[in-house]
Design a protein around this motif. Sequence first.
Motif, PDB file in Angstrom:
ATOM      1  N   ASP A   9      38.235  53.649  56.704  1.00 46.25           N
ATOM      2  CA  ASP A   9      37.267  54.732  56.941  1.00 46.25           C
ATOM      3  C   ASP A   9      36.833  54.740  58.401  1.00 46.25           C
ATOM      4  OD1 ASP A   9      37.323  55.576  54.324  1.00 46.25           O
ATOM      5  OD2 ASP A   9      35.491  54.512  53.731  1.00 46.25           O
ATOM      6  N   VAL A  10      36.579  53.547  58.935  1.00 50.71           N
ATOM      7  CA  VAL A  10      36.114  53.443  60.316  1.00 50.71           C
ATOM      8  C   VAL A  10      37.175  53.929  61.294  1.00 50.71           C
ATOM      9  CG1 VAL A  10      35.500  51.818  62.152  1.00 50.71           C
ATOM     10  CG2 VAL A  10      34.432  51.612  59.902  1.00 50.71           C
ATOM     11  N   ILE A  11      38.392  53.382  61.196  1.00 47.71           N
ATOM     12  CA  ILE A  11      39.403  53.711  62.209  1.00 47.71           C
ATOM     13  C   ILE A  11      39.913  55.141  62.071  1.00 47.71           C
ATOM     14  CG2 ILE A  11      40.111  51.301  62.458  1.00 47.71           C
ATOM     15  CD1 ILE A  11      42.637  51.955  60.849  1.00 47.71           C
ATOM     16  N   GLY A  56      28.415  51.231  60.853  1.00 49.94           N
ATOM     17  CA  GLY A  56      28.000  52.213  61.855  1.00 49.94           C
ATOM     18  C   GLY A  56      28.121  51.677  63.268  1.00 49.94           C
ATOM     19  N   ASP A  57      27.698  50.441  63.480  1.00 51.36           N
ATOM     20  CA  ASP A  57      27.794  49.842  64.809  1.00 51.36           C
ATOM     21  C   ASP A  57      29.245  49.537  65.180  1.00 51.36           C
ATOM     22  OD1 ASP A  57      25.084  49.973  65.226  1.00 51.36           O
ATOM     23  OD2 ASP A  57      24.686  47.961  64.455  1.00 51.36           O
ATOM     24  N   ILE A  58      30.047  49.161  64.179  1.00 51.15           N
ATOM     25  CA  ILE A  58      31.472  48.926  64.455  1.00 51.15           C
ATOM     26  C   ILE A  58      32.148  50.231  64.857  1.00 51.15           C
ATOM     27  CG2 ILE A  58      33.685  48.177  63.480  1.00 51.15           C
ATOM     28  CD1 ILE A  58      32.135  46.281  61.654  1.00 51.15           C
ATOM     29  N   GLN A  59      31.759  51.322  64.205  1.00 53.76           N
ATOM     30  CA  GLN A  59      32.299  52.632  64.578  1.00 53.76           C
ATOM     31  C   GLN A  59      31.991  52.946  66.035  1.00 53.76           C
ATOM     32  OE1 GLN A  59      31.220  55.976  62.197  1.00 53.76           O
ATOM     33  NE2 GLN A  59      32.270  55.258  60.354  1.00 53.76           N
ATOM     34  N   GLU A  60      30.761  52.729  66.443  1.00 55.97           N
ATOM     35  CA  GLU A  60      30.375  53.022  67.817  1.00 55.97           C
ATOM     36  C   GLU A  60      31.177  52.174  68.802  1.00 55.97           C
ATOM     37  OE1 GLU A  60      28.422  55.404  69.056  1.00 55.97           O
ATOM     38  OE2 GLU A  60      28.381  56.122  66.974  1.00 55.97           O
ATOM     39  N   PHE A  61      31.412  50.909  68.449  1.00 54.17           N
ATOM     40  CA  PHE A  61      32.183  50.014  69.313  1.00 54.17           C
ATOM     41  C   PHE A  61      33.632  50.473  69.403  1.00 54.17           C
ATOM     42  CE2 PHE A  61      34.687  45.893  69.414  1.00 54.17           C
ATOM     43  CZ  PHE A  61      34.625  45.751  70.791  1.00 54.17           C
ATOM     44  N   LYS A  91      40.301  37.814  69.191  1.00 56.14           N
ATOM     45  CA  LYS A  91      39.103  37.140  69.721  1.00 56.14           C
ATOM     46  C   LYS A  91      38.581  37.858  70.967  1.00 56.14           C
ATOM     47  CE  LYS A  91      37.300  32.672  71.250  1.00 56.14           C
ATOM     48  NZ  LYS A  91      36.547  33.298  72.358  1.00 56.14           N
ATOM     49  N   VAL A  92      39.505  38.262  71.844  1.00 60.59           N
ATOM     50  CA  VAL A  92      39.099  38.949  73.079  1.00 60.59           C
ATOM     51  C   VAL A  92      38.312  40.208  72.736  1.00 60.59           C
ATOM     52  CG1 VAL A  92      39.948  40.248  75.076  1.00 60.59           C
ATOM     53  CG2 VAL A  92      40.948  38.019  74.517  1.00 60.59           C
ATOM     54  N   ILE A  93      38.848  41.043  71.843  1.00 57.35           N
ATOM     55  CA  ILE A  93      38.181  42.309  71.516  1.00 57.35           C
ATOM     56  C   ILE A  93      36.878  42.044  70.764  1.00 57.35           C
ATOM     57  CG2 ILE A  93      38.398  44.507  70.294  1.00 57.35           C
ATOM     58  CD1 ILE A  93      41.392  44.393  70.782  1.00 57.35           C
ATOM     59  N   THR A  94      36.864  41.046  69.894  1.00 57.57           N
ATOM     60  CA  THR A  94      35.628  40.697  69.192  1.00 57.57           C
ATOM     61  C   THR A  94      34.537  40.331  70.189  1.00 57.57           C
ATOM     62  OG1 THR A  94      36.876  39.885  67.265  1.00 57.57           O
ATOM     63  CG2 THR A  94      34.584  39.185  67.465  1.00 57.57           C
ATOM     64  N   ASP A  95      34.899  39.559  71.199  1.00 58.95           N
ATOM     65  CA  ASP A  95      33.917  39.156  72.225  1.00 58.95           C
ATOM     66  C   ASP A  95      33.402  40.352  73.015  1.00 58.95           C
ATOM     67  OD1 ASP A  95      34.211  36.547  71.419  1.00 58.95           O
ATOM     68  OD2 ASP A  95      35.575  35.974  73.037  1.00 58.95           O
ATOM     69  N   TRP A  96      34.219  41.395  73.131  1.00 59.55           N
ATOM     70  CA  TRP A  96      33.803  42.584  73.867  1.00 59.55           C
ATOM     71  C   TRP A  96      32.610  43.275  73.194  1.00 59.55           C
ATOM     72  CZ3 TRP A  96      39.151  45.295  75.082  1.00 59.55           C
ATOM     73  CH2 TRP A  96      39.798  44.569  76.104  1.00 59.55           C
ATOM     74  N   TYR A  97      32.429  43.055  71.913  1.00 59.05           N
ATOM     75  CA  TYR A  97      31.319  43.704  71.211  1.00 59.05           C
ATOM     76  C   TYR A  97      29.987  43.291  71.841  1.00 59.05           C
ATOM     77  CZ  TYR A  97      28.003  45.047  67.592  1.00 59.05           C
ATOM     78  OH  TYR A  97      26.934  45.616  66.928  1.00 59.05           O
ATOM     79  N   LYS A  98      29.883  42.011  72.259  1.00 62.89           N
ATOM     80  CA  LYS A  98      28.650  41.513  72.865  1.00 62.89           C
ATOM     81  C   LYS A  98      28.655  41.636  74.386  1.00 62.89           C
ATOM     82  CE  LYS A  98      27.582  38.192  69.194  1.00 62.89           C
ATOM     83  NZ  LYS A  98      27.397  36.749  68.850  1.00 62.89           N
ATOM     84  N   LYS A  99      29.836  41.478  74.972  1.00 65.75           N
ATOM     85  CA  LYS A  99      29.929  41.551  76.432  1.00 65.75           C
ATOM     86  C   LYS A  99      31.197  42.287  76.808  1.00 65.75           C
ATOM     87  CE  LYS A  99      29.591  38.720  80.617  1.00 65.75           C
ATOM     88  NZ  LYS A  99      29.495  37.339  81.173  1.00 65.75           N
ATOM     89  N   ALA A 100      31.108  43.591  76.911  1.00 66.96           N
ATOM     90  CA  ALA A 100      32.274  44.438  77.142  1.00 66.96           C
ATOM     91  C   ALA A 100      32.594  44.542  78.632  1.00 66.96           C
ATOM     92  CB  ALA A 100      32.024  45.824  76.574  1.00 66.96           C
ATOM     93  N   PRO A 101      33.854  44.702  78.983  1.00 65.67           N
ATOM     94  CA  PRO A 101      34.210  44.952  80.392  1.00 65.67           C
ATOM     95  C   PRO A 101      33.641  46.295  80.819  1.00 65.67           C
ATOM     96  CG  PRO A 101      36.123  45.230  78.953  1.00 65.67           C
ATOM     97  CD  PRO A 101      35.045  44.645  78.110  1.00 65.67           C
ATOM     98  N   ALA A 102      33.496  46.477  82.104  1.00 65.89           N
ATOM     99  CA  ALA A 102      32.854  47.684  82.633  1.00 65.89           C
ATOM    100  C   ALA A 102      33.546  48.964  82.186  1.00 65.89           C
ATOM    101  CB  ALA A 102      32.841  47.616  84.165  1.00 65.89           C
ATOM    102  N   ALA A 103      34.865  48.905  81.968  1.00 66.93           N
ATOM    103  CA  ALA A 103      35.616  50.116  81.619  1.00 66.93           C
ATOM    104  C   ALA A 103      35.220  50.685  80.257  1.00 66.93           C
ATOM    105  CB  ALA A 103      37.120  49.815  81.629  1.00 66.93           C
ATOM    106  N   ILE A 104      34.627  49.854  79.398  1.00 71.82           N
ATOM    107  CA  ILE A 104      34.235  50.391  78.083  1.00 71.82           C
ATOM    108  C   ILE A 104      32.721  50.265  77.873  1.00 71.82           C
ATOM    109  CG2 ILE A 104      36.469  49.929  77.062  1.00 71.82           C
ATOM    110  CD1 ILE A 104      35.291  47.540  75.624  1.00 71.82           C
TER     111      ILE A 104
END
Length: 427
Positions: free
Chosen positions: A291-293, A363-368, A414-427
Amino acid sequence: MTITVDPSRLSLTREESTYLAIRTTQGGRTVYTTRIPLSELPVILSIPDPAKPDPDNRRVDPNHAKGFGSYLAENPGWVAPALLIRDTGGCRFEPISADGTVGYLTVPWAIGGIGRLITIDGQHRVLGVHLEKKRITDEIARIDRETVRANEIKKQKLEEEREALILRLQRLKEEFIGVDIYVEVDGVRGQQMFVDVADNAKGISGAVRARFDTSRIANRTLTDIVAHPLFVGKIDVERDRMTLTNRNLMGAKQVADITRSVIAGPAGRVNKKVESLTDNEVIESVRGFLDVISTVFTDLAAITEEDVDNYHPSLSEKRKNEPPAPPTKAMQLRVSSLLGSVGMLRVLGGVYRNLKEDGVDDGDIQEFFKRLDRHMGAPVTEQSIWRTTAANEDFEPNASAPIMRQQNIIHLTKVITDWYKKAPAAI
């Protein structure tokens, strides 16, 4: 003093066994069809040695053989096809029916018998039964040794284990397997039989296995999961690989792979805890991910809305004097987006699982995920987040999919999971 001896009670020297059999003909050869107890397979047939392949057969895989033994032990409802065996001249058939088709078949033992039987198809079943018999008898011997010095509480537990093992051993004596014995004395023609059997055997694809193997939860829930709007009518139920000309989104095996990522993580190791999940729990989790993706990723949303008639296999065949049907959105996706890669979907499934375990709601996963949508183009460029961040080691230059090695799938998750808390500037 008179002593009466019952000869039937004595175990005399034997080097052969007799079974009831049916005699027929196939390919100009006499064929004896019978059924024998599982426990007698290693008696009448040579036990394959993985270190020394039989010159008339292929090398046996010990792990595959052990797996068959475990399958027998763990599945009371086991099923297996008949073994194909070659008689080199040692069998004797005594008809008992008027037409001569039913009778007593005497076969030589593998050791000590004259004119031994040769396995054409069934080596792993023979070795698997042998290994399972040995495992059970070794375990019983171990329990007997431990019982001598055990306290009363431990003795009771050991006795229960022993009884369970004896029942397993009894099953091997009471349950039968089919055997077809082909009379072929000529060694060269016998080797050709093995080649013919191998050439004409059709193995099942991972997609078909995923559909019918209900022993695994990711397969058992497949029917309900492919009914999701993203998948319905767009899953290839026969093939594993999605070529550029395949009109479907993916194969049934890939759906099961994605399921494992969502419920067990990117490594897909389904342990006892995961297997203890109910089918409904698995279906709910995977459909939540889908549903999310299918909502936040533009290309997947378009596929969800696409008319499933466009995916009919016959459309991929060019008719005379007619142009081929236009490509489906799934075909275009494999060329233009990372989302066309099952590897990337497995990664996203693993990320979804990780975030859910951390208490993040859909909902928050959708936004991410929505912030990742514009970065899903393929092939990846050197300026993309997949080449300028820690994800770099998981993508080759100009790639349309992440590197599919297990360690890369795990690392990228793991890399993408970590982006949820600390995302690179591009996202």
